[in-house]
Design a protein around this motif. Structure first.
Motif, PDB file in Angstrom:
ATOM      1  N   TRP C  15      19.823 -11.187-104.980  1.00  0.00           N
ATOM      2  CA  TRP C  15      18.451 -10.835-105.410  1.00  0.00           C
ATOM      3  C   TRP C  15      18.533 -12.313-106.588  1.00  0.00           C
ATOM      4  N   TYR C  16      17.936 -13.469-106.148  1.00  0.00           N
ATOM      5  CA  TYR C  16      17.482 -14.154-107.689  1.00  0.00           C
ATOM      6  C   TYR C  16      16.235 -13.871-108.678  1.00  0.00           C
ATOM      7  N   GLY C  17      16.441 -13.541-109.804  1.00  0.00           N
ATOM      8  CA  GLY C  17      15.228 -12.674-110.791  1.00  0.00           C
ATOM      9  C   GLY C  17      15.328 -11.780-109.566  1.00  0.00           C
ATOM     10  N   GLY C  18      13.739 -11.933-109.322  1.00  0.00           N
ATOM     11  CA  GLY C  18      12.848 -10.352-108.821  1.00  0.00           C
ATOM     12  C   GLY C  18      12.971 -11.625-107.308  1.00  0.00           C
ATOM     13  N   GLN C  19      13.512 -12.211-107.169  1.00  0.00           N
ATOM     14  CA  GLN C  19      13.588 -12.508-105.078  1.00  0.00           C
ATOM     15  C   GLN C  19      14.909 -12.412-104.901  1.00  0.00           C
ATOM     16  N   GLN C  20      14.601 -11.655-103.649  1.00  0.00           N
ATOM     17  CA  GLN C  20      15.750 -11.504-102.888  1.00  0.00           C
ATOM     18  C   GLN C  20      16.048 -12.813-101.360  1.00  0.00           C
ATOM     19  N   ALA C  21      17.362 -13.363-101.775  1.00  0.00           N
ATOM     20  CA  ALA C  21      17.836 -14.093-100.864  1.00  0.00           C
ATOM     21  C   ALA C  21      18.017 -13.709 -99.641  1.00  0.00           C
ATOM     22  N   LEU C  22      19.165 -12.636 -99.671  1.00  0.00           N
ATOM     23  CA  LEU C  22      19.228 -12.674 -98.828  1.00  0.00           C
ATOM     24  C   LEU C  22      18.922 -10.820 -98.566  1.00  0.00           C
ATOM     25  N   GLY C  39      19.983 -22.358 -89.467  1.00  0.00           N
ATOM     26  CA  GLY C  39      18.675 -21.299 -89.972  1.00  0.00           C
ATOM     27  C   GLY C  39      17.911 -22.838 -91.038  1.00  0.00           C
ATOM     28  N   PRO C  40      16.676 -22.810 -90.874  1.00  0.00           N
ATOM     29  CA  PRO C  40      15.915 -23.120 -91.685  1.00  0.00           C
ATOM     30  C   PRO C  40      16.675 -23.521 -93.008  1.00  0.00           C
ATOM     31  N   SER C  41      15.582 -24.885 -93.415  1.00  0.00           N
ATOM     32  CA  SER C  41      16.155 -24.778 -94.950  1.00  0.00           C
ATOM     33  C   SER C  41      15.702 -23.146 -96.060  1.00  0.00           C
ATOM     34  N   GLY C  42      16.436 -22.541 -96.777  1.00  0.00           N
ATOM     35  CA  GLY C  42      15.797 -21.699 -97.738  1.00  0.00           C
ATOM     36  C   GLY C  42      16.259 -20.818 -97.127  1.00  0.00           C
ATOM     37  N   CYS C  43      16.776 -20.306 -96.188  1.00  0.00           N
ATOM     38  CA  CYS C  43      16.847 -18.997 -95.241  1.00  0.00           C
ATOM     39  C   CYS C  43      18.296 -18.092 -95.796  1.00  0.00           C
ATOM     40  N   GLY C  44      18.617 -18.960 -96.608  1.00  0.00           N
ATOM     41  CA  GLY C  44      20.487 -18.367 -97.208  1.00  0.00           C
ATOM     42  C   GLY C  44      21.427 -18.517 -97.280  1.00  0.00           C
ATOM     43  N   LYS C  45      21.500 -19.869 -96.401  1.00  0.00           N
ATOM     44  CA  LYS C  45      22.646 -20.423 -96.033  1.00  0.00           C
ATOM     45  C   LYS C  45      23.792 -20.077 -96.788  1.00  0.00           C
ATOM     46  N   THR C  46      23.638 -21.431 -98.327  1.00  0.00           N
ATOM     47  CA  THR C  46      24.346 -21.181 -99.038  1.00  0.00           C
ATOM     48  C   THR C  46      24.337 -19.596-100.335  1.00  0.00           C
ATOM     49  N   THR C  47      23.396 -19.733-100.168  1.00  0.00           N
ATOM     50  CA  THR C  47      23.482 -18.579-101.292  1.00  0.00           C
ATOM     51  C   THR C  47      24.859 -17.528-100.225  1.00  0.00           C
ATOM     52  N   LEU C  48      24.408 -17.312 -98.705  1.00  0.00           N
ATOM     53  CA  LEU C  48      25.667 -16.461 -97.956  1.00  0.00           C
ATOM     54  C   LEU C  48      26.506 -17.320 -98.417  1.00  0.00           C
ATOM     55  N   ASP C 174      29.573 -26.418 -96.819  1.00  0.00           N
ATOM     56  CA  ASP C 174      28.463 -26.513 -97.060  1.00  0.00           C
ATOM     57  C   ASP C 174      27.869 -27.613 -96.728  1.00  0.00           C
ATOM     58  N   GLU C 175      27.293 -27.891 -95.666  1.00  0.00           N
ATOM     59  CA  GLU C 175      26.259 -28.980 -95.595  1.00  0.00           C
ATOM     60  C   GLU C 175      27.334 -30.441 -95.926  1.00  0.00           C
ATOM     61  N   PRO C 176      28.497 -30.357 -95.306  1.00  0.00           N
ATOM     62  CA  PRO C 176      29.694 -31.343 -95.953  1.00  0.00           C
ATOM     63  C   PRO C 176      29.334 -32.575 -95.354  1.00  0.00           C
ATOM     64  N   THR C 205      25.327 -26.097 -91.080  1.00  0.00           N
ATOM     65  CA  THR C 205      25.021 -26.996 -91.962  1.00  0.00           C
ATOM     66  C   THR C 205      22.940 -27.222 -91.019  1.00  0.00           C
ATOM     67  N   HIS C 206      22.819 -28.320 -91.278  1.00  0.00           N
ATOM     68  CA  HIS C 206      21.846 -28.677 -90.551  1.00  0.00           C
ATOM     69  C   HIS C 206      21.551 -29.496 -89.562  1.00  0.00           C
ATOM     70  N   ILE C 207      22.639 -29.444 -88.833  1.00  0.00           N
ATOM     71  CA  ILE C 207      22.310 -30.597 -87.658  1.00  0.00           C
ATOM     72  C   ILE C 207      22.876 -29.283 -86.680  1.00  0.00           C
TER      73      ILE C 207
HETATM   74  N1  LIG Z   1      20.485 -20.235-108.368  1.00  0.00           N
HETATM   75  C1  LIG Z   1      19.198 -20.116-107.912  1.00  0.00           C
HETATM   76  N2  LIG Z   1      17.894 -19.463-108.558  1.00  0.00           N
HETATM   77  C2  LIG Z   1      16.590 -19.195-108.061  1.00  0.00           C
HETATM   78  N3  LIG Z   1      16.567 -19.037-106.628  1.00  0.00           N
HETATM   79  C3  LIG Z   1      17.510 -19.470-105.735  1.00  0.00           C
HETATM   80  C4  LIG Z   1      18.993 -20.327-106.770  1.00  0.00           C
HETATM   81  N4  LIG Z   1      19.592 -20.589-105.226  1.00  0.00           N
HETATM   82  C5  LIG Z   1      18.586 -20.743-104.306  1.00  0.00           C
HETATM   83  N5  LIG Z   1      17.355 -19.248-104.930  1.00  0.00           N
HETATM   84  C6  LIG Z   1      16.144 -19.415-103.409  1.00  0.00           C
HETATM   85  O1  LIG Z   1      16.984 -18.787-102.615  1.00  0.00           O
HETATM   86  C7  LIG Z   1      16.568 -18.958-101.373  1.00  0.00           C
HETATM   87  C8  LIG Z   1      17.710 -18.956-100.388  1.00  0.00           C
HETATM   88  O2  LIG Z   1      18.240 -20.204-101.076  1.00  0.00           O
HETATM   89  P1  LIG Z   1      19.787 -21.222-100.288  1.00  0.00           P
HETATM   90  O3  LIG Z   1      20.563 -22.445-101.562  1.00  0.00           O
HETATM   91  O4  LIG Z   1      21.144 -20.051 -99.786  1.00  0.00           O
HETATM   92  O5  LIG Z   1      19.326 -21.717 -98.858  1.00  0.00           O
HETATM   93  P2  LIG Z   1      20.311 -22.696 -97.780  1.00  0.00           P
HETATM   94  O6  LIG Z   1      19.541 -21.845 -96.616  1.00  0.00           O
HETATM   95  O7  LIG Z   1      21.454 -23.532 -98.039  1.00  0.00           O
HETATM   96  O8  LIG Z   1      18.920 -23.978 -97.568  1.00  0.00           O
HETATM   97  P3  LIG Z   1      18.988 -25.226 -97.465  1.00  0.00           P
HETATM   98  O9  LIG Z   1      19.261 -24.954 -96.626  1.00  0.00           O
HETATM   99  O10 LIG Z   1      17.809 -26.947 -98.074  1.00  0.00           O
HETATM  100  O11 LIG Z   1      20.550 -25.817 -98.434  1.00  0.00           O
HETATM  101  C9  LIG Z   1      15.820 -19.785-101.469  1.00  0.00           C
HETATM  102  O12 LIG Z   1      14.342 -19.299-101.335  1.00  0.00           O
HETATM  103  C10 LIG Z   1      16.064 -20.203-102.905  1.00  0.00           C
HETATM  104  O13 LIG Z   1      14.626 -20.397-103.606  1.00  0.00           O
END
Ligand SMILES: Nc1ncnc2c1ncn2[C@@H]1O[C@H](COP(=O)(O)OP(=O)(O)OP(=O)(O)O)[C@@H](O)[C@H]1O
Ligand SMILES: [Mg+2]
Lengths: 283, 310, 253
Positions: C15-22, C39-48, C174-176, C205-207
């Motif tokens: 969770w980032y604050g209240g928002q669940q990312a994974l 996966g599409p942008s914002g789906c949590g790849k970087t977070t994982l 991460d998208e090197p 990767t996005h590609i």
């Molecule tokens: N530092 C942060 N603070 C708050 N929310 C975040 C933070 N980093 C990511 N998020 C949120 O967590 C979710 C997942 O983000 P993440 O960066 O993992 O996506 P992603 O799959 O890597 O996207 P992209 O392909 O665009 O890089 C998104 O909804 C994003 O808004």
């Protein structure tokens, strides 16, 4: 190896904590000392009377002369500096653009910003000698205005810089002139920032002693004319602390406390304003 | 419509001209200050070699002897002591605030430090007289003082407490907020990616700070220190109230000193009848101006560079 | 290949604050080979990815629950040394961040910190890893010049050399190639392909074409949930899940 790495980090974290304690502790100690010495000597009479029998010798009376004098000095200086600096800030953001001239003006402001206040005092006093002005309210206002000018300009410059350029571009696109854009868009958008700059400059001016030392002089009386000497809070502290009479020293402590309260209040209000400004800009 | 447009154009032109003129005038103020001081100091600058002015130790206006050396040394010693105290403390605090402080701590401490940057210098002076001077006096008369006394720079010939050390302590505390807030900002501005790159290699927080963050922020931190230095260097009131104002070259932390700023503040406007005296004092002001400007401008240049090139 | 997973994520929620990312992600990354996370942008790849070397906890208000096992031990266990985990798991970020020092010192940064670098073999170490990152020929004459003077593509390879110099078992990417031109991207891809014999590579990767070219395994995330994971051929040619199919079709059509 790993142990050593850990140890170093712990050592430095300890030192950081220690430094923070020293910094906060000393600043708190200063405020505490002012309260501890100032509060007992503060009374209604202190705030509403002028010193009786001379500020240096007389044991009766208060510091009203210094309070009113300081407000006049800083108020006048801030007004004068504002009148000069607003056009400069507007020039920097509408007429000059990113030109060399703007660069030079900013450089000059940086130069002025760094000049020690005693140098402003000496400079203003020299000018006063030339035009035949004695130590007076007007002289003090001039010296303080020089001191405050770069502070206000820099503050305004930063306030204007926070305005997105798209906003003024939108105004230009509607056919507004630069002057109209400046007065209707820039000034309105940056009001809080401008006010912050003015408050900070006022605080700086009211607390400065070295520049009013020879230019404004000191007196027991309330300010009555632009051309007569005038008392000020920082000098009230400085002169009255040096006497051998405890009752007179009380006046110094009271003046110190009043000055501290004024400056800190201004500073807090200014910060609050600029915080609001930030909110405004981001949203 | 036509006439209105012409009128609007005219106001715009007028406003442009007048703001330009005012900007030029205020900018020239900076030059004017230097020129006026130079003009008034001219008599003394031309009648005496610069070397003698700067290096002679006798200051006897009645006998026309004007040597700045004791005052220069007074300023340098007090400022030096202040920086020795302030720089490590400020840098450690700035690093803590930028890198370690939990958000709650930061939210309380940062405003506190920023606000205290506005405390007037007389307040530091009054506090110095009430607390620091007696403190130094106590050290000087205590056992510790007597054992310290054998070290160079620690001899105690002046038991009053009005001393270089007192001035240094007061100035150090005065520049705390200046150095901390600028240094904290430049350290915070180091890109997060850089820190992460270092962490990802297994560096600890402190190693990352030491090898990467501080190195990247070094110019800005240096600028912060220079700003603090020039603030201390040009300070008048706070120092003057606690250093004792004895025109001598201080030999020890416990000796009294007489900084340039205090010289001007104490003597200016009193003995105008002595020839050259007034020129000598304005010469001192000029000296102060030149030194402070050099330091300040170099710090500004560095900070501007940083702002521009990220 | 891949008898026992090298990294295993179990029930990971972030969770980032209240928002669940994974949301309760469980997935295993086999040893050796490239696993692409798509996966599409914002789906949590970087977070994982950032949860796997514990960089996640450095950024503000983050709450993490679940386990990440590296060779069977939980990296979030209380007694684990973060720096050791990060030494074993390297990272190649999407933007190159050369450290503020010379090219030479950049490569040696990790080894020096870990006390792995003796003075007499420092030059050899630098050369070895710069060669491994295919950068040696270009920079051999200016090892002492500042690293930020390199081009972006060269910087990214320097970052790779820097990461390799601590001999990680796992490399997170991460998208090197996101900031690079096609030629530089190609070189990074070739390098990764060469490296997979020695280490486990996890590539966000996005590609999709890049994923097809490189990946042995594929993990597909959607709005913070794990949708599908498996061998590349199966996921690309015969996805079990409707959403995976739609996402892949989007790329093709
Ligand atoms: N530092 C942060 N603070 C708050 N929310 C975040 C933070 N980093 C990511 N998020 C949120 O967590 C979710 C997942 O983000 P993440 O960066 O993992 O996506 P992603 O799959 O890597 O996207 P992209 O392909 O665009 O890089 C998104 O909804 C994003 O808004
Ligand atoms: Mg991402």
């Amino acid at each position: 190896m790993k142990r050593l790495r850990r140890l170093e980090e712990y050592l430095f974290r300890f030192l950081m904590g220690l430094s923070l304690v020293i910094v906060l502790g000393s600043l708190m100690l200063i405020l505490g000392t002012m309260l501890w010495r100032g509060l007992p000597s503060l009374s209604l009479a202190m705030l509403t009377q002028v010193p009786k029998g001379g500020y240096y010798l007389g044991e009766e009376g208060g510091i009203l002369n210094a309070i009113v004098g300081s407000l006049c000095l800083a108020g006048g200086a801030t007004l004068l500096a504002l009148l000069l600096s607003l056009p400069v800030a507007i020039y920097l953001h509408t007429y000059a653009g990113c030109s060399r001239a703007a660069h030079l003006v900013r450089l000059a402001m940086d130069v002025l910003w760094g000049i020690p206040s005693i140098v402003y005092g000496a400079f203003a006093f020299t000018i006063m000698l030339w035009i035949g002005l004695r130590a007076s309210l007007l002289g003090g206002i001039i010296a303080l205005a020089c001191l405050e000018l770069p502070i206000i300009v820099r503050g305004m410059d930063e306030a204007f810089r926070l305005i997105p350029s798209a906003l003024s571009e939108a105004s230009y696109a509607l056919g507004a002139t630069r002057f109209e854009t400046a007065t209707r868009i820039l000034l309105r958008q940056a009001t809080a920032g401008l006010l912050t700059a003015v408050l900070l400059a006022f605080g700086r001016g009211i607390g400065d002693a070295a520049s009013v030392l020879f230019t404004a002089g000191y007196t027991d009386r309330l300010p009555d004319s632009l051309l007569r000497p005038v008392a000020s809070l920082p000098l009230a502290v400085f002169f009255q602390l040096g006497t051998p009479f405890p009752a007179v020293q009380q006046r110094a402590y009271a003046a110190g406390l009043v000055l501290t309260v004024i400056v800190l209040t201004l500073s807090v209000v200014a910060r609050w304003l600029s915080r609001r400004l930030m909110h405004h800009v981001v949203r | 419509m036509e006439r209105r447009l012409a009128f609007r154009r005219l106001t715009d032109r007028l406003a442009g001209c007048s703001t330009t003129a005012l900007s030029a005038a205020t900018s020239l103020l900076a030059v004017a200050i230097g020129l006026v001081l130079l003009a008034r100091a001219w008599p003394i600058l031309t009648t005496r070699p610069l070397g003698e002015l700067l290096l002679s130790t006798t200051w006897k206006p009645l006998q026309n002897a004007f040597g700045y050396y004791p005052f220069i040394m007074g300023t340098l010693c007090v400022t030096g002591v202040a920086m020795v105290i302030a720089v490590p403390i400020c840098l450690l605090t700035a690093v803590y605030l930028a890198e370690y402080a939990p958000r709650r701590v930061y939210a309380v401490v940062k405003p506190l430090i920023d606000v205290s940057a506005g405390i007037p210098s007389v307040i530091f002076g009054i506090w110095g007289v009430i607390m620091v001077v007696p403190f130094v006096q106590r050290i000087a008369s205590s056992e510790i003082g007597r054992s310290l006394s054998r070290l160079p720079f620690f001899q105690i010939d002046n038991p009053t407490g009005y001393s270089v050390l007192a001035g240094g302590i007061v100035l150090a505390i005065m520049v705390f907020p200046v150095i901390i807030s600028v240094a904290e900002e430049v350290i915070r501005a180091v890109p997060v990616g850089l820190r992460e790159a270092s962490w990802a290699l297994g560096a600890s927080r402190w190693e990352t700070i030491k090898y990467v963050v501080l190195r990247h922020a070094a110019p800005g931190v240096l600028a912060a220190v220079i700003l603090g230095f020039s603030r201390a260097f040009g300070e008048t009131m706070a120092v003057m109230m606690v250093v004792g104002n004895v025109p001598q070259v201080p030999r020890s932390l416990f000796d009294a000193a007489y900084p340039l700023t205090a010289l001007i503040a104490n003597s200016y406007g009193e003995m105008m009848s002595i020839p050259l005296y007034d020129a000598a004092l304005l010469g001192a002001a000029l000296l102060l101006l030149v030194v402070v400007l050099l330091f300040n401008l170099s710090a500004r240049l560095v900070l501007m560079r940083i702002a521009r090139y990220g | 290949m891949g008898d026992r997973p090298h990294i295993e994520v179990q029930g990971l929620s972030v969770w980032y604050g209240g928002q669940q990312a994974l949301k309760d992600v469980s997935v295993a990354f086999p040893a050796h080979g490239i696993t692409a996370v798509i996966g599409p942008s914002g789906c949590g790849k970087t977070t994982l990815l950032r949860s796997m070397n514990r960089l996640l906890e450095t950024s503000g208000e983050v709450r993490i629950s679940g386990r990440v096992l590296l060779d069977g031990t939980d990296i979030y266990a209380p007694k684990v040394d973060v720096t050791e985990i990060r030494t074993r798991i390297g990272l190649l970020a999407s933007k190159p961040f050369p450290l503020p020092m010379s090219i030479y010192d950049n490569v040696l940064y990790g080894p020096r910190i870990h006390g792995l670098c003796r003075r007499d073999n420092a030059d050899a170490t630098v050369e070895r890893y710069l060669r491994a990152a295919d950068l040696w020929e270009e920079v051999r004459d200016r090892l002492q010049s500042p690293a930020h003077a390199l081009s972006t593509g060269q910087q990214q390879r320097l970052c790779l050399a820097r990461a390799l110099a601590v001999e990680p078992e796992v490399l997170l990417c991460d998208e090197p190639t996101a900031a690079l031109d096609p030629i530089s991207a190609q070189r990074i891809e070739d390098l990764l392909r060469g490296l997979k014999r020695h280490m486990t590579i996890i590539l966000v990767t996005h590609i999709l074409r890049q994923a097809r070219r490189l990946a042995d395994f594929v993990v597909f995330l959607w709005l913070g949930e794990l949708v599908e994971a498996g061998p590349a051929e199966q996921v690309f040619n015969n996805p079990c899940n409707e959403r995976t199919r739609a996402y892949l079709m989007g790329d093709i059509g």
